[in-house]
Design a protein around this motif. Structure first.
Motif, PDB file in Angstrom:
ATOM      1  N   VAL A  82      28.974  -0.491 -14.480  1.00 30.65           N
ATOM      2  CA  VAL A  82      29.353  -1.469 -13.251  1.00 30.65           C
ATOM      3  C   VAL A  82      27.905  -1.541 -12.736  1.00 30.65           C
TER       4      VAL A  82
ATOM      5  N   VAL B 279      25.850  -4.528 -14.687  1.00 29.09           N
ATOM      6  CA  VAL B 279      26.595  -5.632 -14.640  1.00 29.09           C
ATOM      7  C   VAL B 279      26.247  -6.363 -13.099  1.00 29.09           C
ATOM      8  N   ARG B 280      26.439  -5.368 -12.096  1.00 24.73           N
ATOM      9  CA  ARG B 280      26.260  -5.973 -10.752  1.00 24.73           C
ATOM     10  C   ARG B 280      24.762  -6.379 -10.527  1.00 24.73           C
ATOM     11  N   GLU B 281      23.697  -5.568 -11.288  1.00 24.30           N
ATOM     12  CA  GLU B 281      22.653  -5.918 -11.050  1.00 24.30           C
ATOM     13  C   GLU B 281      21.998  -7.027 -11.948  1.00 24.30           C
TER      14      GLU B 281
ATOM     15  N   VAL C 118      23.841  -9.654 -13.255  1.00 29.68           N
ATOM     16  CA  VAL C 118      24.666 -10.931 -12.932  1.00 29.68           C
ATOM     17  C   VAL C 118      24.144 -11.419 -11.674  1.00 29.68           C
ATOM     18  N   GLY C 119      23.437 -11.009 -10.358  1.00 26.52           N
ATOM     19  CA  GLY C 119      22.709 -11.523  -9.585  1.00 26.52           C
ATOM     20  C   GLY C 119      21.156 -11.751  -9.842  1.00 26.52           C
ATOM     21  N   ARG C 120      20.908 -11.441 -10.942  1.00 32.18           N
ATOM     22  CA  ARG C 120      19.165 -11.795 -11.605  1.00 32.18           C
ATOM     23  C   ARG C 120      19.442 -13.137 -12.221  1.00 32.18           C
ATOM     24  N   PHE C 121      19.958 -13.357 -13.405  1.00 30.78           N
ATOM     25  CA  PHE C 121      20.025 -14.490 -14.143  1.00 30.78           C
ATOM     26  C   PHE C 121      21.120 -14.121 -15.335  1.00 30.78           C
ATOM     27  N   ASN C 122      21.703 -15.217 -15.774  1.00 31.12           N
ATOM     28  CA  ASN C 122      22.551 -15.029 -16.524  1.00 31.12           C
ATOM     29  C   ASN C 122      22.676 -16.248 -17.611  1.00 31.12           C
TER      30      ASN C 122
END
Lengths: 445, 445
Positions: free
Chosen positions: A90, A93-95, A97-101
């Motif tokens: 968790v 993913v949380r880290e 998904v807010g950085r880049f994908n």
């Protein structure tokens, strides 16, 4: 949508669709309303588990909390393999998904780091990774690579095999056919069941594979490969004796084909004997496919193979997979590998699985249990008596266990095999709760 | 892995693999090391953008921050369609991934809510949704449904079409073939290019489709359907005049086939004229497939169709997709739909896209730009002169723009079409920055 038991997807859908006409009878109003809305939106594709479908509110570890206020012990779900909502996955993913994908045509440390960690778990010749999004995509690509490398088109699979949902992979998944049968380039053999092949299981299964290849070739179809789930889960779970697979793999190679090990079910530590199901058999596949547990629910999958096989394929076809190998997928998948190690989940699968198997075997003598099979936390409990396979007992047990607060499913050609594949973090106490409940339901005490 | 320009995946891979032998020349040491590690892990499947590959550190809106310390304006990536790391999508994923993330055979409010919101955007007969994980899976399933419904097996597609990466979908993706060609059941027509069909584009394209169907049938292959990307992106972007697609769809239906609209590229508002590319053409498809922008990077995709088509397919085959329709996928996808509405992204695509198209058209007179095409924020800028298509100019421009801090790619049969498809949140100032840079590079001022 109501149904009386859970089986692996294909057989499940047959039963479930048959049962749809009676939907809504006796359901709590909120559930009935949601079921009706779902039927309108998803149509024939809407298939639900249980007579009264479960609505989930949250989940953690091996426990699912449902809208009926109950906490269910999960002995069914192998996707959240390191535990529902594992804090490490968790957080990863949380880290990210807010950085880049983004897609994978830019460089990315996380993806590279994950690739190296994963590849380090495979025997040396298997040194190239292709990431995909689903096990189906992995098997679809594996079929294409095997065809490219062998020059053949035909595959041998087991009778109730399930390898995924694309057009090509459905062809090698006999259990997906509700009517009709796989095409001529797909040949089916009986699963490695001691009840079929007797004491000489390894040679018997190899002979069946060799025979299917010979018949295919006699029909003018060039052989491409043998594809099996290395724990034969949808066939009813066949794991023993370790090593039995080796002669069949030999037979496939002698005939010029590749061996594809589908690790979607046994992979990532479930057998309690290393990360991969094939290693229990002392074989090195040409292609290994991975899926479900790889990202603990994040859609990530892949295959590993020898570089020369990938080279040959890529010389003929462009292959790109937009969402695959994204940094979020890699972050989730890396956290899964780390959780397996840090939480000691392979050892736990061996320990709790061993305890569970021993208790179930003990229970067998006093019940219609005809066999307890499997390895680690992938176990199959077959029900049969002098009348034959007893799917009705498996079905009654699945519904009875739900009443007891335990989620579980069935498998096998006849739907008579209870399929035990919980998150790998289940404890011996959880296992005891399952066996105690089975004992109450089967022998009434 | 170095390459001099970006094209859609298939053609890209040809160029990129050809360039792999020279990898490492003149690269910064950290990049060179990562490229070498990547080549070892991913082998022939490793394809990177640019002579000096980009390593991304973070991204937001229409801006990508790279490890070279620069902020790049993103005119390439249509997956993060509502903007890289859109706060609403990030929050939705972060929330749900810690709550539960199971398969779709339990009831779930979020998934149901999303299905209804999405289906409400389609014309009435398209009332059933099947969720998948990728556009490839969506198109693979669409082919199977079309075959089931039509009784045929053959498809008509455009010359440089790309519809995905499975075995079956690669067959209908001529651009994926590095050597050889699609099988006999796939027939190729020229894309709807005014340079090919002249003033009567609609009828000319319909005649080409009808002719391909007739030839297929004369060869003894039953026709299943017409499959097109409704903005013909990999063919080089063909959007006008709106409505030109209708006679071709008519021709396909007259011949007993279905019309599958691949909305992976134009869908979710990119054309600036509603959510779906097909609606610009006044047609109602039998099946609509969706992918890339649907979850802003979270792997989620799907198809919508008429219930009777799905019924027919599900009567013959079990279809289940483990990761699809999960609550996290639905949460991400729902946030995307809400962001499109709340941020006014369709209007922004129309406004900024219109501004961009006008400025590019103005620029065309003084440069080798031979055509400016497209709708909303999906534009194609073709380069050609009396010698023919000028892929070299597109290529030089792509690398020149990278130096200017702008990321962009190319498309088309000859790789001579600059493909403009930024996140839908780009501003008129961003568009001006692109055109100003193109002007500097093309006319030297």
């Amino acid at each position: 949508m109501t149904m009386s038991h859970e089986i692996d997807p294909p057989a499940l859908e047959i039963l479930a669709l048959n049962a749809f006409s009676g939907a809504g009878e006796g359901l709590p109003p909120d559930i009935a309303a949601l079921v009706a809305r779902r039927r309108r939106s998803f149509g024939a594709g809407s298939v639900l588990f249980y007579d009264v479908p479960l609505k989930i509110e949250r989940a953690e570890g091996a426990v699912i909390h449902a809208s009926d206020g109950r906490a269910y012990l999960d002995f069914y779900n192998n996707v959240p393999s390191v535990g529902h909502c594992h804090p490490k996955v968790v957080a990863a993913v949380r880290e990210q998904v807010g950085r880049f994908n983004t897609h994978s045509r830019y460089l990315c440390d996380i993806t590279q780091d994950y690739a190296e960690k994963l590849l380090a778990t495979f025997p040396a010749p298997l040194s190239n990774l292709v990431m995909t999004c689903t096990g189906s995509e992995s098997n679809d690509l594996a079929l294409r690579i095997a065809r490219s490398a062998s020059g053949g088109i035909g595959f041998v699979v087991t009778r109730t095999a399930y390898h995924g949902n694309t057009a090509a992979v459905t062809e090698v998944s006999p259990s997906s056919y509700k009517r009709g049968a796989p095409p001529a380039h797909v040949r089916v053999v009986d699963p490695p069941d001691p009840a079929i092949y007797g004491n000489n299981l390894a040679q018997g299964f190899a002979d069946a594979v060799a025979g299917a290849i010979a018949q295919m070739q006699a029909d003018g179809i060039a052989f491409a490969g043998l594809l099996v789930d290395t724990i034969f889960s949808s066939d009813g779970v066949f794991a023993d004796p370790p090593g039995f697979l080796a002669p069949a793999v030999e037979a496939a190679r002698r005939a010029g084909g590749l061996f594809i090990a589908d690790e979607v079910q046994p992979g990532f530590g479930r057998t309690g004997a290393g990360l991969w199901g094939f290693s229990r058999h002392g074989v090195v596949p040409d292609i290994v496919t991975m899926g479900k547990p790889m990202g603990n629910g994040y859609p990530v999958a892949g295959l590993v193979t020898r570089p020369e096989l990938l080279d040959g394929f890529c010389a003929a076809f462009g292959y790109f997979n937009t969402f695959a190998a994204s940094p979020v997928a890699a972050a989730a998948a890396r956290a899964v590998l780390e959780a397996i190690e840090e939480d000691g989940l392979i050892a736990n699968a061996a320990r709790v699985g061993g305890h569970l198997k021993a208790r179930l075997t003990h229970l067998a003598g006093r019940t219609p249990i005809s066999a307890v099979r499997g390895a680690g936390l992938y176990l199959g409990v077959a029900f049969a008596d002098e009348t034959g396979p007893r799917a009705d007992i498996a079905s009654a047990l699945i519904n009875g266990l739900r009443e007891e607060g335990i989620l579980i499913g069935a498998a096998g050609q006849y739907g008579n095999v209870l399929k035990i594949r919980p998150p790998l973090c289940v404890t011996a106490e959880h296992a005891d709760r399952l066996v105690d409940a089975m004992e109450r339901l089967l022998v009434g005490r």
